[in-house]
Design a protein around this motif. Structure first.
Motif: not given
Length: 149
Positions: A40-60
């Motif tokens: 939210k604070e340092r990479a808001p462009e990534v938040l917009a990308d997450l609303r599109d099709d980017l997914k961040l999966f926690t593996l461990k």
């Protein structure tokens, strides 16, 4: 400037167990919260990308405990980038109790491995770590930043 992203948290009663210390699952919850606030604070462009099709999966996730914390302790969750691969990241987390007199005590240390994926839920595939995220993480690592082609 610090070499970590910091999320400060005051422990509430609802985060403690019957004995009065913080229940272990909350440390993992705070890892997620630090990661979210970083985006939210340092990479808001990534938040917009997450609303599109980017997914961040926690593996461990992992957490090692050194000392107890209780209700109304103030904790600094300090997130650093430990590893940057083509499609995965690994974060380190230091949990530091902030004492009233200005002292600090390391109470736990954790890590989290995350994979970047793209595509619909039924057909996700590994994806490169987005450039805006790589740039936002630069101040929080001692790793050389990879060249992008």
């Amino acid at each position: 400037m610090n070499d970590y992203f910091e999320y400060r948290h005051v422990v509430g009663f609802e985060e403690t167990n019957l004995v009065g210390n913080v229940y272990y699952v909350n440390y993992l919850r705070w890892q997620g919260r630090a990661r979210e606030l970083f985006l939210k604070e340092r990479a808001p462009e990534v938040l917009a990308d997450l609303r599109d099709d980017l997914k961040l999966f926690t593996l461990k996730v992992d957490c090692e405990f050194y000392a107890e914390i209780t209700a109304f302790d103030e904790v600094s969750i300090r997130m650093r980038l430990l590893e940057l691969g083509q499609t995965q990241l690994q974060f380190g987390f230091d949990y530091v109790r902030l004492d009233a007199g200005g002292g600090e005590t390391l109470v736990a240390r954790g890590m989290q491995r995350v994979a970047c994926m793209r595509g619909p839920n039924t057909r996700t595939a590994p994806a490169r770590v987005p450039d805006p995220l790589v740039r936002a993480l630069e101040p929080y690592t001692h790793l050389p930043v990879r060249a992008r082609s």
